[in-house]
Design an enzyme around this catalytic site. Structure first.
Site, PDB file in Angstrom:
ATOM      1  N   LEU A  67     -80.843  -3.294 -74.752  1.00  0.00           N
ATOM      2  CA  LEU A  67     -79.908  -2.533 -75.563  1.00  0.00           C
ATOM      3  C   LEU A  67     -79.152  -3.533 -76.432  1.00  0.00           C
ATOM      4  O   LEU A  67     -78.660  -4.541 -75.926  1.00  0.00           O
ATOM      5  CB  LEU A  67     -78.914  -1.771 -74.682  1.00  0.00           C
ATOM      6  CG  LEU A  67     -79.387  -0.485 -74.013  1.00  0.00           C
ATOM      7  CD1 LEU A  67     -78.324   0.027 -73.047  1.00  0.00           C
ATOM      8  CD2 LEU A  67     -79.714   0.586 -75.041  1.00  0.00           C
ATOM      9  N   ASP A  68     -79.052  -3.264 -77.728  1.00  0.00           N
ATOM     10  CA  ASP A  68     -78.309  -4.141 -78.626  1.00  0.00           C
ATOM     11  C   ASP A  68     -76.838  -4.196 -78.219  1.00  0.00           C
ATOM     12  O   ASP A  68     -76.337  -3.276 -77.565  1.00  0.00           O
ATOM     13  CB  ASP A  68     -78.404  -3.627 -80.066  1.00  0.00           C
ATOM     14  CG  ASP A  68     -79.812  -3.759 -80.636  1.00  0.00           C
ATOM     15  OD1 ASP A  68     -80.567  -4.604 -80.134  1.00  0.00           O
ATOM     16  OD2 ASP A  68     -80.135  -3.009 -81.571  1.00  0.00           O
ATOM     17  N   PRO A  69     -76.116  -5.245 -78.616  1.00  0.00           N
ATOM     18  CA  PRO A  69     -74.669  -5.296 -78.334  1.00  0.00           C
ATOM     19  C   PRO A  69     -73.925  -4.059 -78.824  1.00  0.00           C
ATOM     20  O   PRO A  69     -72.954  -3.625 -78.211  1.00  0.00           O
ATOM     21  CB  PRO A  69     -74.219  -6.554 -79.090  1.00  0.00           C
ATOM     22  CG  PRO A  69     -75.426  -7.443 -79.053  1.00  0.00           C
ATOM     23  CD  PRO A  69     -76.604  -6.502 -79.216  1.00  0.00           C
ATOM     24  N   ALA A  74     -75.009  -1.083 -78.742  1.00  0.00           N
ATOM     25  CA  ALA A  74     -75.362   0.063 -77.909  1.00  0.00           C
ATOM     26  C   ALA A  74     -74.745  -0.041 -76.518  1.00  0.00           C
ATOM     27  O   ALA A  74     -74.511  -1.123 -75.995  1.00  0.00           O
ATOM     28  CB  ALA A  74     -76.880   0.170 -77.800  1.00  0.00           C
ATOM     29  N   ARG A  88     -82.460   2.983 -84.597  1.00  0.00           N
ATOM     30  CA  ARG A  88     -81.843   2.625 -85.880  1.00  0.00           C
ATOM     31  C   ARG A  88     -82.813   2.892 -87.026  1.00  0.00           C
ATOM     32  O   ARG A  88     -82.412   3.316 -88.115  1.00  0.00           O
ATOM     33  CB  ARG A  88     -81.366   1.182 -85.852  1.00  0.00           C
ATOM     34  CG  ARG A  88     -82.236   0.170 -86.487  1.00  0.00           C
ATOM     35  CD  ARG A  88     -81.643  -1.193 -86.411  1.00  0.00           C
ATOM     36  NE  ARG A  88     -81.654  -1.710 -85.046  1.00  0.00           N
ATOM     37  CZ  ARG A  88     -81.793  -3.013 -84.774  1.00  0.00           C
ATOM     38  NH1 ARG A  88     -81.870  -3.873 -85.749  1.00  0.00           N
ATOM     39  NH2 ARG A  88     -81.830  -3.426 -83.549  1.00  0.00           N
TER      40      ARG A  88
END
Length: 303
Positions: free
Chosen positions: A46-48, A50, A182
């Site tokens: 998970l991206d920062p 998210a 995204r």
């Protein structure tokens, strides 16, 4: 003198609610430190930007983490219409802006077009590799790499909210592995003719695991060591959807030596879970050409 911290052979699956602002790997290292775990791995980045469900496998459970990595997932996404960014999300610089003049009907029709099997081009700001280097590293240097479209499946998109004044959509997406939300947000904006970027993301589920069963880092911090161990799911939780075969103690003994064993009246295609008749999880197996139960991935639980 500095003493080396003793690592524990702790085994299980922690359902973590990853907070905003840290990477999945940073969250993993925090969890690993809390448990003093000798071995740990997460099950899909998970991206920062998210938040949400991040199952973390400890010890022997890491042998089954790739099944969760490959599993279907669901997300709640905030899509901001009217502007595109360099990264496709709120962390990037604005590339373009446009007036948002769309109706609820238009949005529903566009969302329907992105449901089912679709082609999706992975974003440049991703961890996918090109010649051994992550795409985001090229992107940071201003280099664009051609990426082939990949076939993914969007099982469903539910419109939760449409704020026409703010130009914001809130959607819940159920999708296959390899889906970039995204990119989906950008593609929705493109189809609506006004552009869009991802304003926020929260993972709701991974395979059969649900966010409401997850624990935050703050909760983990407040727990005793015993309480932390108590909330761990057993290693077989990662493969709970697979069929089950039970073996008597004699057969289990030989299986654990790496030998294939007979199990009368058994015919199962693909991988399955193997247990002793007492209930102890032994690992995964499959039937060989002769019909025997062959070990494929066994667990070794140390006392």
């Amino acid at each position: 003198m500095q003493f080396k911290r003793i690592k524990r052979h702790v085994n299980g699956v922690l359902l973590l609610d990853k907070p905003l602002g840290i990477s999945s790997n940073q969250a993993l290292q925090i969890v690993k430190r809390h448990y003093q775990a000798a071995k740990a791995g997460h099950t899909g980045s998970l991206d920062p930007l998210a938040t949400g469900l991040l199952p973390i496998c400890l010890g022997e459970a890491t042998k089954f983490s790739h099944f969760l990595l490959d599993a279907d997932k669901s997300y709640r996404a905030l899509v901001r219409l009217g502007s595109t960014t360099t990264t496709g999300d709120a962390e990037g610089a604005v590339l373009s802006t446009a007036e948002v003049d769309v109706s609820l009907l238009q949005i529903e029709q566009v969302l329907l077009k992105f449901t089912g099997e679709i082609e999706q081009v992975p974003p440049m700001y991703s961890a996918l590799k090109h010649q051994g280097k992550a795409l985001y590293e090229y992107a940071r240097d201003g280099v664009e790499i051609e990426r082939p479209a990949r076939r993914i499946t969007i099982h469903g998109i539910r419109l939760e909210k449409f704020d026409i004044d703010a130009g914001v959509l809130e959607i819940v997406v159920s999708c296959s592995k390899g889906t970039y939300i995204r990119t989906l947000a950008e593609d929705i904006g493109c189809a609506l003719g006004c552009g869009a970027h991802l304003g926020g993301l929260r993972r709701l589920s991974t395979a059969h695991f649900q966010l409401q069963d997850a624990f935050t880092l703050e909760q983990l911090e407040a727990m005793s060591a015993e309480a932390r161990d108590d909330i761990l799911l057993s290693p077989d939780a990662a493969v709970a959807d697979m069929q089950v075969v039970k073996l008597d103690d004699d057969s289990a003994f030989y299986l654990l030596q790496g030998q294939a064993v007979w199990k009368p009246n058994t015919r199962i295609d693909g991988l399955f879970r193997i247990y002793r008749e007492s209930g102890e999880f032994l690992g995964l197996g499959e039937q060989d050409a002769s019909g025997k139960i062959a070990p494929k991935r066994l667990v070794v639980i140390k006392a």
